[in-house]
Write a protein that holds these residues in place. Structure first.
Motif, PDB file in Angstrom:
ATOM      1  N   SER A 109       0.986  -1.153   0.078  1.00 41.16           N
ATOM      2  CA  SER A 109      -0.091  -0.154   0.018  1.00 41.16           C
ATOM      3  C   SER A 109       0.689   1.266   0.043  1.00 41.16           C
ATOM      4  O   SER A 109       1.908   1.300   0.909  1.00 41.16           O
ATOM      5  N   ILE A 110       0.665   2.141  -0.883  1.00 46.88           N
ATOM      6  CA  ILE A 110       1.482   3.311  -0.981  1.00 46.88           C
ATOM      7  C   ILE A 110       0.694   4.679  -1.179  1.00 46.88           C
ATOM      8  O   ILE A 110      -0.537   4.596  -1.344  1.00 46.88           O
ATOM      9  N   ALA A 111       1.239   5.648  -0.565  1.00 45.47           N
ATOM     10  CA  ALA A 111       0.684   7.101  -0.773  1.00 45.47           C
ATOM     11  C   ALA A 111       1.623   8.028  -1.499  1.00 45.47           C
ATOM     12  O   ALA A 111       2.596   7.894  -1.408  1.00 45.47           O
ATOM     13  N   ILE A 112       1.009   8.595  -2.566  1.00 42.00           N
ATOM     14  CA  ILE A 112       1.874   9.621  -3.477  1.00 42.00           C
ATOM     15  C   ILE A 112       1.320  11.053  -2.854  1.00 42.00           C
ATOM     16  O   ILE A 112       0.050  11.228  -3.189  1.00 42.00           O
ATOM     17  N   ASP A 113       2.227  11.670  -2.747  1.00 38.18           N
ATOM     18  CA  ASP A 113       1.987  13.137  -2.674  1.00 38.18           C
ATOM     19  C   ASP A 113       3.192  14.123  -3.178  1.00 38.18           C
ATOM     20  O   ASP A 113       4.409  13.523  -3.585  1.00 38.18           O
ATOM     21  N   GLU A 114       2.888  15.418  -3.431  1.00 41.74           N
ATOM     22  CA  GLU A 114       3.684  16.049  -3.876  1.00 41.74           C
ATOM     23  C   GLU A 114       3.980  17.399  -2.898  1.00 41.74           C
ATOM     24  O   GLU A 114       3.262  17.727  -2.293  1.00 41.74           O
TER      25      GLU A 114
ATOM     26  N   THR B 214       8.028  14.603  -6.059  1.00 47.21           N
ATOM     27  CA  THR B 214       6.955  13.753  -5.552  1.00 47.21           C
ATOM     28  C   THR B 214       7.484  12.781  -4.656  1.00 47.21           C
ATOM     29  O   THR B 214       8.433  12.222  -4.795  1.00 47.21           O
ATOM     30  N   VAL B 215       6.870  12.606  -3.761  1.00 46.22           N
ATOM     31  CA  VAL B 215       7.282  11.583  -2.379  1.00 46.22           C
ATOM     32  C   VAL B 215       6.165  10.457  -2.349  1.00 46.22           C
ATOM     33  O   VAL B 215       5.130  10.622  -2.379  1.00 46.22           O
ATOM     34  N   VAL B 216       6.816   9.160  -2.470  1.00 46.40           N
ATOM     35  CA  VAL B 216       6.013   7.963  -2.368  1.00 46.40           C
ATOM     36  C   VAL B 216       6.239   7.416  -0.895  1.00 46.40           C
ATOM     37  O   VAL B 216       7.452   7.374  -0.669  1.00 46.40           O
ATOM     38  N   ILE B 217       5.363   7.031  -0.352  1.00 46.40           N
ATOM     39  CA  ILE B 217       5.326   6.452   1.129  1.00 46.40           C
ATOM     40  C   ILE B 217       4.759   5.149   1.348  1.00 46.40           C
ATOM     41  O   ILE B 217       3.604   4.899   0.536  1.00 46.40           O
ATOM     42  N   ASP B 218       5.410   4.379   2.030  1.00 50.94           N
ATOM     43  CA  ASP B 218       5.005   3.021   2.422  1.00 50.94           C
ATOM     44  C   ASP B 218       3.799   3.228   3.521  1.00 50.94           C
ATOM     45  O   ASP B 218       4.089   3.854   4.508  1.00 50.94           O
ATOM     46  N   ALA B 219       2.589   3.078   3.146  1.00 48.20           N
ATOM     47  CA  ALA B 219       1.642   3.487   4.042  1.00 48.20           C
ATOM     48  C   ALA B 219       1.400   2.610   5.151  1.00 48.20           C
ATOM     49  O   ALA B 219       1.120   2.911   6.246  1.00 48.20           O
ATOM     50  N   ALA B 220       1.945   1.393   5.130  1.00 48.44           N
ATOM     51  CA  ALA B 220       2.042   0.316   6.238  1.00 48.44           C
ATOM     52  C   ALA B 220       3.170   0.817   7.564  1.00 48.44           C
ATOM     53  O   ALA B 220       2.778   0.921   8.455  1.00 48.44           O
ATOM     54  N   LYS B 221       4.367   1.165   6.916  1.00 45.19           N
ATOM     55  CA  LYS B 221       5.408   1.543   7.723  1.00 45.19           C
ATOM     56  C   LYS B 221       5.596   3.173   7.882  1.00 45.19           C
ATOM     57  O   LYS B 221       6.356   3.578   8.841  1.00 45.19           O
ATOM     58  N   ARG B 222       4.746   3.869   7.175  1.00 47.07           N
ATOM     59  CA  ARG B 222       4.711   5.245   7.398  1.00 47.07           C
ATOM     60  C   ARG B 222       6.203   5.686   7.218  1.00 47.07           C
ATOM     61  O   ARG B 222       6.493   6.671   7.936  1.00 47.07           O
TER      62      ARG B 222
END
Length: 421
Positions: free
Chosen positions: A168-173, A184-192
């Motif tokens: 699961s990932i979250a993408i933000d700018e 653009t920052v990609v984040i591992d949603a599980a490990k934050r």
């Protein structure tokens, strides 16, 4: 005699302290130390036992000694008694039957660095908690030096990190510099934790991350959920690169879109009003969710809404959006969305009509929130850390330096350099 014994013990204790801080063991030893009052600084001299057998640094095989490097090398070490400390050593060379002449590195150094490992570990600790400029002053070295240390250890940790368990990932700018420079920052949603930083905010950033994910043991087909904003570039790239993922439009960006329309209504009505200052002074009240208003704020808002009916109407629309996201299930939320859309279309507010069309276009992705409750709240929290990192990264003029700072504060990296504490 007692004084002599006490002095000898002090010397021995100092020697042991230095050996431990430099990770010295046979054949490396402390030859001596001096305090130069004119600098002022402490200089420590390291020697190597002449007849010690040293393995080849390249293949590990048996070697013969081949003298020393031509000039004494100097490294900056951690301060001692608040004085800058420098390590001096002429490192030995060896002759290996297989590898030829090889230069032996000291146990306290990183290759091609003029700083000891302990200094670099301490520098990384300092840079994680204060601006680079302040860290440079505290450590008494230049910002470029600290940038190079930061980039090396962060890049090493990022390169060695595996991404095989990402689901699961979250993408933000976020903005890099004033103007239109974004990352653009990609984040591992599980490990934050931040797992990738790419320059720009177009579809190529998602494509580059998907390539890195595959290279590091991950599988794009195994990504089950993605959250992002409504950027058309993100939407198309996520659909192409992560075909099995349920894509959710982040509720914070949906709220931001509607609030932007509210503010446009407020500005337009403010221009048309003869009493512009009252609405301008009260503009922040319209940004507060209805449930968070104090009684005093509620009374003031009601008065402004009567005086400026268009802005008041837009505010009530925003309140319905809050009710929409307060729903427990998609079944409960669907009629609330329909009512919200209908009201926006009939509101006689062009700004809200346009926003209603955008919401309807992305309805499916907005409704996915009620299946997985995935939001960019993780991104928003990390984004605050990133903005602090940006302020702390004054002196960085490149994407590389900014990305390293982001990874340091929000990447939860396993840095290979040891912490001195």
């Amino acid at each position: 005699i007692i004084l002599r014994k006490g002095l000898m013990k002090m010397i021995e204790d100092f020697k042991n302290m230095v050996e431990k801080s430099l990770n010295l063991s046979e054949p490396w030893y402390v030859k001596g130390a001096e305090f130069h009052a004119d600098e002022p600084a402490i200089h420590i001299y390291i020697g190597v036992t002449k007849r010690a057998v040293i393995a080849c640094p390249k293949c590990g095989g048996a070697t013969k000694r081949y003298g020393y490097e031509p000039r004494e090398r100097v490294w900056r070490h951690g301060d001692c008694m608040f004085y800058p400390t420098f390590i001096h050593c002429r490192r030995p060379k060896v002759l290996c039957p297989s590898c030829g002449v090889q230069q032996v590195n000291a146990p306290f150094e990183r290759q091609d660095s003029r700083f000891t490992l302990m200094f670099e570990g301490y520098a990384m600790l300092i840079m994680a908690s204060m601006p680079i400029a302040k860290a440079a002053r505290a450590l008494r070295c230049d910002e470029k030096t600290l940038t190079n240390i930061l980039n090396y250890w962060v890049e090493k940790a990022v390169d060695e990190r595996k991404l095989c368990d990402i689901k699961s990932i979250a993408i933000d700018e976020t903005s890099f510099r004033k103007g239109h420079d974004y990352v653009t920052v990609v984040i591992d949603a599980a490990k934050r934790a931040v797992i990738d930083v790419e320059p720009g905010k177009d579809a190529s950033t998602v494509e580059k991350f998907s390539e890195k994910l595959t290279q590091k043991g991950g599988n794009c087909a195994e990504i089950k959920s993605v959250t992002s904003d409504m950027s058309a570039a993100f939407l198309s790239a996520v659909e192409e690169k992560f075909p099995n993922a349920k894509h959710t439009i982040d509720k914070f960006h949906v709220k931001q879109l509607v609030l932007k329309s509210l503010d446009e209504v407020r500005k337009k009505e403010q221009k048309e009003s003869s009493e512009k200052q009252a609405l301008f002074r009260g503009r922040k009240l319209f940004m507060i969710p209805e449930k968070r208003l104090t009684e005093e704020q509620r009374i003031a808002l009601q008065s402004l809404s009567k005086q400026y009916p268009k802005t008041g109407r837009a505010y009530r629309i925003v309140s319905v959006l809050d009710d929409f996201y307060a729903c427990e299930t998609a079944e409960d939320a669907d009629p609330v969305f329909a009512g919200l859309y209908s009201w926006m279309r009939r509101s006689r507010l062009p700004e809200m009509k346009n926003t209603a069309a955008t919401l309807l276009k992305h309805k499916d992705r907005i409704m996915n929130y009620f299946d997985n409750r995935l939001t960019n709240a993780i991104c928003e929290g990390i984004n605050s850390m990133i903005q602090s990192a940006k302020r702390a990264a004054r002196g960085f003029h490149t994407f590389k330096g900014f990305a390293s700072k982001i990874f340091l504060v929000a990447g939860k990296l396993n840095l290979a350099v040891s912490c001195p504490f």
